[in-house]
Each structure stands twice: as C-alpha cells, then as structure tokens.
Scaffold this motif. Structure first.
Motif, short mmCIF file in Angstrom:
data_model
loop_
_atom_site.label_atom_id
_atom_site.label_comp_id
_atom_site.label_asym_id
_atom_site.label_seq_id
_atom_site.Cartn_x
_atom_site.Cartn_y
_atom_site.Cartn_z
N ALA B 26 0.87 -1.17 0.00
CA ALA B 26 0.00 0.00 0.00
C ALA B 26 0.92 1.22 0.00
O ALA B 26 1.79 1.33 0.86
CB ALA B 26 -0.88 0.01 1.23
N VAL B 27 0.76 2.10 -0.98
CA VAL B 27 1.67 3.25 -1.12
C VAL B 27 0.89 4.53 -1.32
O VAL B 27 -0.21 4.54 -1.88
CB VAL B 27 2.63 3.07 -2.33
CG1 VAL B 27 3.51 1.84 -2.17
CG2 VAL B 27 1.86 3.01 -3.65
N TRP B 28 1.42 5.64 -0.82
CA TRP B 28 0.90 6.97 -1.14
C TRP B 28 2.06 7.95 -1.07
O TRP B 28 3.13 7.62 -0.54
CB TRP B 28 -0.23 7.37 -0.19
CG TRP B 28 0.16 7.49 1.25
CD1 TRP B 28 0.52 8.63 1.90
CD2 TRP B 28 0.20 6.43 2.22
NE1 TRP B 28 0.80 8.35 3.22
CE2 TRP B 28 0.61 7.02 3.44
CE3 TRP B 28 -0.07 5.07 2.17
CZ2 TRP B 28 0.76 6.27 4.61
CZ3 TRP B 28 0.08 4.33 3.34
CH2 TRP B 28 0.50 4.93 4.54
N GLY B 29 1.81 9.13 -1.65
CA GLY B 29 2.92 10.07 -1.72
C GLY B 29 2.47 11.50 -1.67
O GLY B 29 1.28 11.82 -1.79
N ALA B 30 3.44 12.38 -1.45
CA ALA B 30 3.20 13.82 -1.51
C ALA B 30 4.31 14.44 -2.33
O ALA B 30 5.45 13.99 -2.28
CB ALA B 30 3.17 14.40 -0.10
N ALA B 31 3.96 15.49 -3.07
CA ALA B 31 4.96 16.16 -3.91
C ALA B 31 4.45 17.53 -4.28
O ALA B 31 3.31 17.88 -3.99
CB ALA B 31 5.24 15.34 -5.17
#
Lengths: 327, 327
Positions: B26-31
């Motif tokens: 399970a992955v999530w990100g911010a950018a």
C-alpha cells in the motif's frame, strides 16, 4: 578500385584489412608474427615480411596504410622510403603532427595524407578487429598547404568504402582536438579509477553505470594509452593545463564559498553545444579537388564541423552543420 | 508488508512509488504540484499536502521515505517531527552525513536509517521515473552505532522488494565513497565537456563513443549536480585534492620527462581491482539483527564490499567478496 596494403594488423589495421576486402578491394598486409599468422588463418594474404608487402605496393601503385603504433612508425617509414619511395601513403595513428614530421624527414617523396579513424575498443590485436568497426565513424583526414590531393582522395574513398565519413582538418587542429576529446578523457579516466580504488571494495560494491561509463577507457592496455598521450605531448600539455585550471577554480570555489555553479554550468553548456553540433540541420556543399583553393576549402569545411560523405571523380560532397540552434 | 509513504515524487521517489506498488505494498505520496498531478493521472494516491500524507503514515506506522532534493530536507523533517514524530524514516538523498545531522537536530525521536539507491538517469521528475529503476542496483543503507534496527530492516526489505541489493555502511564511509565514484566523476565530466567545447564544431564532428561515455553525466540538470556535489562538500574536498594531486603529477611528468606511465598504470590497476571486487567469487554469511553486535557486523560486511540479498525475520543473508584474485 585501388589495391590496399596495410602495414600492422592489430585492431585498426586488422579491421581495415577485413573491411576493405569486404568492399571488394585487393588487399594484403604485413605484421608481426602473431597478428600475421592470425590473419593468414582467417584467409587473408598476410606476411611478416614488410619489405615484400611494400615492394608489391610499389609495383601496383597501391595505397599503403601504416597501422603500427606510433613508436614503430619511423622504422616502417624507413622501409617505405627504400622499397616504395613514391607510393600513396596514409596512416591511422592517433597523432598527426609527429607522423607528418617523420614522413617529411624520412620518406619525403611519398604522396602522403595523414588519417585517423575515430573508432576503437579497449581491446587490441588482430583478434579484436572487426570489419564493421568503421561503420558510421568519423575519419579525420589531414590536409596541409602541400598535401598530395591524390593521396587525400584515395584515402577518403577508402574511408567511405568502409562506412566512415571523412573530416578534413590540419594536423595541428587534429592534435588539439584529440587532446580534448580523447587524450584528456583517457587521463581523467585513469585518475578516477585510481582515486576510486583507494577505498577498496566499497567503491566496487556501490559503483553504478555512470561510474563505469566514466572509467571505461582506463581498461585500455596501458602501453596504448601511453603511446597516444605521450605521442601528443605538445598538444596535450596546454589542454591539460586548461583542465587543471578549471578544476583548481572548482576546488577554490568549493573550499571558499562552497559553490560549484560556475563549473557545472560551463560543463552543461559545453555538452549542450557539442550535442547541437551533432544534431542540427546540415547543408550539402561541393568542393572541386582540381580547384586551386581545394586544400583551403577542405580545411575550412572541417573547421566548421563538416563531413565528407561522397567523393566522385574530383568532386567532394560534404555536409556542413546548419545555423539552426536547437537549444 | 509495511505501507510506504513517499515524500517527493521525482525520479527516485516516483520510481519507488511505482516499484513498491508493483511489489504489492500500500503506497501513497506527496509532492509539489506537477509531480503530484502526474502521479495522480497515473492512478496513484498522491497529494500536494505533505502534512496529510505524514499523518496517515503516523496512523498506520508506515515507512516514510524522504525523496526530496537535499536543500528541501530540513523543511520536510520539520513537518515529520510535527506530524509523524516517531515514524520509521529513511531517505534516498545522495549524501548521508548532512541528512543524519539534520534528522538528529530536527526530528530526534524518529526511527531513522539513511539510504541511497545507486540508480538514476540524467533526467528528472515523475515522468522520468520507472518502476524497474532499482532492478539490480546497489542500495546503500547506513548503519551507525545508534541506528534503529527496525528502520534499517524495514528499509532493507523495501529495497530488496524493488529489486536492489543492500550495502550496509556508515554515513562517513558512504559520503567518501560517493565522492569518489559519483561526485568527482560528475566534476570531471563537466570539465571535459567545457574543455572539449572550446574548439567548437570540430570536437563534435570527431567525438566518438568513448567521449560520449566520459561526458554523459554532464547532461544532468545543473541544479541536481550542484545539490549533490555542494551537499557533500566535506567529503568531496579531500577527494578532489587527491585527484588534483594525481593530475598535477601527470602534468609535471609530461612536461619534464614526457612520461605518463605512473598515471596510466595506476589507473589501469585501479580499474582492474574494482572489476575484481565486482566479479570474484562470493561467500554467503548470516547476521542476526537481534545480536548485540549486529550494527558492527553490518558495517564490517559493507566495508568488505558485501551485499545483503535476503532479510528474513531477524536474519540478514549477505554475499561477501571471496579472497580469490582474478588478476
């Protein structure tokens, strides 16, 4: 098609013998024992008797190609002067001013145009050769005020026959350019490899593809790197000083302000401008080898980054980089 | 499998988000805006709201990966300290001592192990990313006397999941090694490109594959090269001095005796020894992460050029270069 006699059957000479034969030329060669035996085993006409090979070249007015390492050039030129004193002569040595000087001193009557195919691998010897080595390569072909244009033309036709394009330029320009694009990169690769190896197994464990790219040529046989760099001493010294100046400036800036922007921006601009010369539009031009200013026109063509793509009787067709800027 | 939260979705962060998702995490990100929008368009859970991404990581005890450029690390660490103060944390920044210092100062309660995957291209941004970027790469993973071994283990498992092998080493050793195998090569490539471009179109016309290999990394975006080299100033300066010393010695020798054998032989020996570390036989060893000397054992493993290939519960399996000498 003119016959071709290749003296020296290592990587370059051996590749040229194969490629010229494939192009339909009558070819023969001379080399030291191992390379000559290997060439014979591959079905080629190769001997250890340089004198015999040169006499045959004199009889058939063949183009003689010197493909021996720089330290052996003078000895072969002495044989050329004795056994084929007026032959058409070129060479594939990586420096051009020292060879031109030797030719003038030792074999003044030959019809000579100095050449240097920009192709190679880190391996050497007949076994490393490959008849397709020159496909798409640039072949530097020197033109001075007094260059014999028949020798120039015959070498250009051979270079085109084996798949290269031809860059006309003076010996001085050649030696300065190869100091920048080949000999300095070799020295930098040697220093990078030595500095990296100092911290042992860790460098090997972490090194990625970019490090292998940067140091690949350091795997070349040391005596070959020595011959090319030491042989180009006069041109290499000022270029090495330019590089030391640039690195010293980077060092000073990193130590004082901590900034490397000037060094990095100059490098990025450099690689961008080199790519632009390679990628941009090209215009076709023609040069008549019988014209009085043919040598000047050829040298000017090379100076602009032009490449000869066709030689037809006495007319040279070339591409010159256009003015369009892709940056 | 532990969830992964990636802050920064450029080349490395974006590639890791893709690769970890492919591995079933399970992955999530911010950018920043562009990269976050591009990641969302590609079907990923990505936001410009770093705070929200970090809070979710704190709630699910995810592994947080800092993948922002070095100059932005401190700002993100401040957010980490506020919103996920005890999270498992790693990073992919190209220098390790400065980041370790920042983590200790700004987010002292996080469980941190500093990382650096040795993979990349000259391009940057989400669009340049690739879920297979880490296949076969070496992933440096720092171990100090006080490194949290859960953070180390979780990062190692992630690195292995995405196809890399793991090299344990101290931050100091890392920064010295990358100065030698990455930052100095970058500076050399910049200087080579600038020096070659000085003679204009001729260099572009004659340059062969070996020159393109030597200067390839000079096409990297200047601000990225600046960030990595300037950020590693303390380790890079003495390495740059070693290189200047070696080049100065070469210059002196070329000018006086004309000989470059010492420089060239040292480089050839260096590249040969680096290849030997890469090619030779490997012995499998095991390290128990619950043992009192686990950190020392990991650092010693890396120091010998060892690579972790499996992490199974609390046991690390690694390959260490054998003693056999292929030279």
């Amino acid at each position: 098609m003119r016959d071709v006699c290749v003296i020296g059957l290592g990587l370059l000479g051996g590749s040229l013998l194969r490629a010229a034969a494939t192009a339909g030329r009558a070819v023969w060669g001379a080399a030291s024992g191992d390379d000559a035996a290997a060439a014979r085993a591959a079905g080629f006409d190769a001997t250890t008797d340089t004198t015999r090979a040169l006499r045959r070249a004199a009889e058939s007015d063949a183009l003689v190609v010197l493909a021996v390492p720089l330290p052996a050039v003078d000895e072969v030129l002495t044989l050329v002067a004795r056994h084929a004193p007026e032959c058409l002569l070129t060479d594939v040595t990586s420096v051009k001013t020292p060879v031109l000087t030797s030719v003038r001193e030792l074999a003044g009557r030959v019809r000579y145009a100095g050449g240097h195919p920009m192709a190679g691998t880190t391996d050497s010897g007949w076994a490393a050769g490959d008849g397709t080595l020159f496909d798409g390569a640039s072949w530097a072909l020197c033109v001075e005020d007094d260059t014999d244009l028949t020798a120039w033309r015959e070498t250009a036709v051979l270079a085109l026959d084996v798949g290269a394009t031809v860059c006309p330029l003076t010996a001085t320009e050649h030696d300065d350019t190869v100091a920048r694009i080949s000999h300095l990169p070799h020295l930098f690769a040697e220093v990078l490899a030595a500095v990296a190896a100092r911290n042992g197994p860790l460098a090997g464990a972490l090194a990625a593809g970019s490090f292998r790219d940067s140091t690949r040529v350091a795997a070349t046989r040391p005596e070959l790197v020595q011959a090319m760099t030491e042989g180009n001493r006069a041109a290499l010294l000022p270029v090495l000083d330019e590089a030391l100046g640039a690195l010293g400036a980077a060092r000073g800036s990193l130590a004082s302000t901590g900034g490397l922007a000037a060094t990095i921006n100059a490098g990025h601009a450099g690689v961008t401008s080199l790519q632009r010369h390679t990628l941009n539009d090209r215009t076709a031009i023609h040069i008549d080898l019988n014209a009085a200013d043919a040598r000047t026109a050829l040298a000017a063509l090379g100076h602009q980054g032009g490449r000869v793509t066709v030689v037809d009787d006495a007319t040279v067709t070339a591409e010159v980089p256009g003015e369009q800027d892709f940056s």
